[in-house]
Each structure stands twice: as structure tokens, then as C-alpha cells.
Design a protein around this motif. Structure first.
Motif, PDB file in Angstrom:
ATOM      1  N   UNK A 243     -14.626  -9.281  -6.680  1.00 42.89           N
ATOM      2  CA  UNK A 243     -14.692  -9.326  -5.220  1.00 42.89           C
ATOM      3  C   UNK A 243     -13.850  -8.196  -4.646  1.00 42.89           C
ATOM      4  N   UNK A 244     -14.317  -7.625  -3.542  1.00 42.56           N
ATOM      5  CA  UNK A 244     -13.590  -6.562  -2.864  1.00 42.56           C
ATOM      6  C   UNK A 244     -13.473  -6.929  -1.379  1.00 42.56           C
ATOM      7  N   UNK A 245     -12.845  -6.086  -0.601  1.00 39.76           N
ATOM      8  CA  UNK A 245     -12.762  -6.317   0.831  1.00 39.76           C
ATOM      9  C   UNK A 245     -11.899  -7.511   1.195  1.00 39.76           C
ATOM     10  N   UNK A 246     -12.150  -8.069   2.388  1.00 38.99           N
ATOM     11  CA  UNK A 246     -11.286  -9.136   2.902  1.00 38.99           C
ATOM     12  C   UNK A 246     -11.390 -10.422   2.099  1.00 38.99           C
ATOM     13  N   UNK A 247     -12.503 -10.664   1.424  1.00 38.39           N
ATOM     14  CA  UNK A 247     -12.616 -11.854   0.572  1.00 38.39           C
ATOM     15  C   UNK A 247     -11.684 -11.764  -0.622  1.00 38.39           C
ATOM     16  N   UNK A 248     -11.318 -10.551  -1.005  1.00 35.42           N
ATOM     17  CA  UNK A 248     -10.405 -10.350  -2.132  1.00 35.42           C
ATOM     18  C   UNK A 248      -8.954 -10.378  -1.701  1.00 35.42           C
TER      19      UNK A 248
ATOM     20  N   UNK B 291      -4.081  -5.967  -7.107  1.00 33.22           N
ATOM     21  CA  UNK B 291      -4.543  -6.838  -6.033  1.00 33.22           C
ATOM     22  C   UNK B 291      -6.064  -7.026  -5.942  1.00 33.22           C
ATOM     23  N   UNK B 292      -6.832  -6.285  -6.756  1.00 35.86           N
ATOM     24  CA  UNK B 292      -8.289  -6.457  -6.728  1.00 35.86           C
ATOM     25  C   UNK B 292      -8.835  -6.858  -8.093  1.00 35.86           C
ATOM     26  N   UNK B 293      -8.489  -6.122  -9.135  1.00 35.38           N
ATOM     27  CA  UNK B 293      -9.049  -6.411 -10.455  1.00 35.38           C
ATOM     28  C   UNK B 293      -8.481  -7.680 -11.089  1.00 35.38           C
ATOM     29  N   UNK B 294      -7.180  -7.884 -10.998  1.00 32.40           N
ATOM     30  CA  UNK B 294      -6.534  -8.922 -11.802  1.00 32.40           C
ATOM     31  C   UNK B 294      -6.368 -10.289 -11.139  1.00 32.40           C
ATOM     32  N   UNK B 295      -5.950 -10.386  -9.879  1.00 33.55           N
ATOM     33  CA  UNK B 295      -5.667 -11.712  -9.319  1.00 33.55           C
ATOM     34  C   UNK B 295      -6.915 -12.494  -8.910  1.00 33.55           C
ATOM     35  N   UNK B 296      -6.720 -13.801  -8.700  1.00 33.84           N
ATOM     36  CA  UNK B 296      -7.784 -14.625  -8.126  1.00 33.84           C
ATOM     37  C   UNK B 296      -7.978 -14.185  -6.675  1.00 33.84           C
ATOM     38  N   UNK B 297      -9.209 -13.907  -6.249  1.00 30.78           N
ATOM     39  CA  UNK B 297      -9.439 -13.439  -4.880  1.00 30.78           C
ATOM     40  C   UNK B 297      -8.929 -14.411  -3.817  1.00 30.78           C
ATOM     41  N   UNK B 298      -8.564 -13.859  -2.682  1.00 30.23           N
ATOM     42  CA  UNK B 298      -8.069 -14.633  -1.537  1.00 30.23           C
ATOM     43  C   UNK B 298      -9.001 -15.798  -1.207  1.00 30.23           C
TER      44      UNK B 298
ATOM     45  N   UNK C 107       0.819  -1.206   0.000  1.00 28.74           N
ATOM     46  CA  UNK C 107       0.000   0.000   0.000  1.00 28.74           C
ATOM     47  C   UNK C 107       0.858   1.264   0.000  1.00 28.74           C
ATOM     48  N   UNK C 108       2.008   1.200   0.653  1.00 27.67           N
ATOM     49  CA  UNK C 108       2.887   2.359   0.711  1.00 27.67           C
ATOM     50  C   UNK C 108       3.643   2.557  -0.602  1.00 27.67           C
ATOM     51  N   UNK C 109       4.073   1.446  -1.205  1.00 26.97           N
ATOM     52  CA  UNK C 109       4.955   1.531  -2.373  1.00 26.97           C
ATOM     53  C   UNK C 109       4.217   1.661  -3.696  1.00 26.97           C
ATOM     54  N   UNK C 110       2.949   1.218  -3.743  1.00 27.95           N
ATOM     55  CA  UNK C 110       2.208   1.221  -5.004  1.00 27.95           C
ATOM     56  C   UNK C 110       1.125   2.286  -4.965  1.00 27.95           C
ATOM     57  N   UNK C 111       1.065   3.104  -5.982  1.00 29.19           N
ATOM     58  CA  UNK C 111       0.054   4.160  -6.084  1.00 29.19           C
ATOM     59  C   UNK C 111      -1.336   3.527  -5.986  1.00 29.19           C
TER      60      UNK C 111
END
Length: 212
Positions: free
Chosen positions: A60-65, A24-31, A12-16
């Protein structure tokens, strides 16, 4: 996705923030789906068929993502047995239906319960401007609400969301969802970094731990 909170903090600090959303939200398979892309595609295909959208338009957003919540008031709460499933639906079609309905509802909305009136007020003052319909708070009011509520009930009965509440928000386009998520990330970011004065008078970035 992240082995611990320190990895999330660093990202979060290093990536705009807007780029963080892509990475981490649009592209990867959610957590929630433990890296198994076929399970993720199958799950969102079932949901898509039941609410009449394309599976590609479900995010998916939030902790599920991520494994951790990005809600600024939840202090990076980790995904657990009691976590809801927050889902973004990218649909200009359903956004417009919702927006028009809420606009036409104005003459009678004062007779609604206080919680519902507050939700409508939030839409008028903030959500709709940013391209968002918080269907999780007003779904029963919307013209397609009954069908979507039935779909969500079905999703709470299949793996891996069985026994969990699935909540939806509708976004006018991907940029609207990106904006909403990036705004939250920007707020959280401010709490993660702080200037630390050195003897030389220079400063560096330090991570401030946040309790769950």
C-alpha cells in the motif's frame, strides 16, 4: 504510524528518502489496518489470489499506508472517508505484458479518448522508463484488465476497503517502487526545509507548515 504531521515532517527531514520508503512503506503494517498484521495479510492475500500475484508483492502507498498523502499536489492530505486505496503491485511479469501491449498499441492509440491518449503519452515519456505502469489510468486497456477490474470491485466490498476505490500501479521491481516514492519524498522535503539566517550568519533547518 504518525501521531501528527509534525512527526511525519521530522521523519522526512531526518531520514534519507530511499530509507524512508523502507521504514514507513515497505516494512510496517499500513495505517489503514491499525497495526493489525493479520488483517493486512488476509486482505492482501484475497487481492493476490484475484490478480494472480504473491501477497508479498503487494504494497500500500499514499495515505492508506502513512495516514497522510505523499502526492506532491495534495499537501499532505490526511486519510479520510473519501480517500482511495493506492496499491503497488511488484510484478515483472505483468509489467512486461503491459509494456509490450502499449508498444504494439501505437498504430491505433490515436483513435482513443483524449484522457487515455494522455495517459499513454505519460507512459512513453516517463512511467515505463522508471519501471512503472500506471494501471489506475489505463487498466481497461490492458490484456488482463477485465479480470483485475473485477478483483478491484470485490476489494471495494470487503473490510476495511468497503465503499472505497482501490487503485493499482504495477512496478517492474521493488527498486522501481522505491525510486518512484523516494522521488516524491525528495520533492516534498524541499518544501519542508528552508535556511533561517541567524545573527551570527549561520543557518538552521526549520519546518514550514503545510495546510491540508
Amino acid at each position: 504510524m504518525f501521531s501528527d504531521l509534525s512527526e511525519l515532517y521530522t521523519a522526512m527531514i531526518e531520514i534519507e528518502p530511499r530509507n524512508f520508503v523502507s521504514h514507513f512503506i515497505f516494512e510496517p503494517v499500513p495505517f489503514l489496518f491499525d497495526g493489525i498484521v493479520s488483517d493486512w495479510i488476509e486482505w492482501k492475500t484475497v487481492l493476490a489470489e484475484n490478480i494472480d500475484v504473491d501477497p508479498r508483492d503487494i504494497v500500500l502507498t499514499g495515505s492508506a499506508a502513512l495516514g497522510y498523502s505523499l502526492n506532491p499536489v495534495k499537501s499532505f492530505k490526511s486519510f479520510d472517508d473519501n480517500s482511495d486505496i493506492d496499491c503497488g503491485i511488484i510484478s515483472p511479469h505483468y509489467f512486461d505484458i503491459s509494456w509490450r501491449y502499449l508498444r504494439q498499441l501505437r498504430p491505433s492509440w490515436l483513435s482513443l479518448p483524449s484522457k487515455t491518449k494522455f495517459a499513454i503519452k505519460c507512459h512513453r515519456e516517463r512511467y515505463i522508463f522508471s519501471g512503472t505502469i500506471a494501471a489506475d489510468s489505463i487498466l481497461e486497456l490492458l490484456p488482463f484488465g477485465k479480470e483485475w477490474m473485477s478483483a478491484l470491485e470485490r476489494m471495494s466490498q470487503i473490510v476495511p476497503t468497503n465503499g472505497r476505490q482501490v487503485k493499482l500501479r504495477i512496478y517492474k521491481d521493488f527498486d522501481s517502487l522505491r525510486y518512484y516514492q523516494a522521488s516524491n519524498i525528495s520533492s516534498l522535503r524541499q518544501g519542508l526545509v528552508a535556511p533561517v539566517e541567524e545573527d551570527s550568519g549561520d543557518s538552521e533547518i526549520s519546518v514550514i507548515p503545510t495546510e491540508e
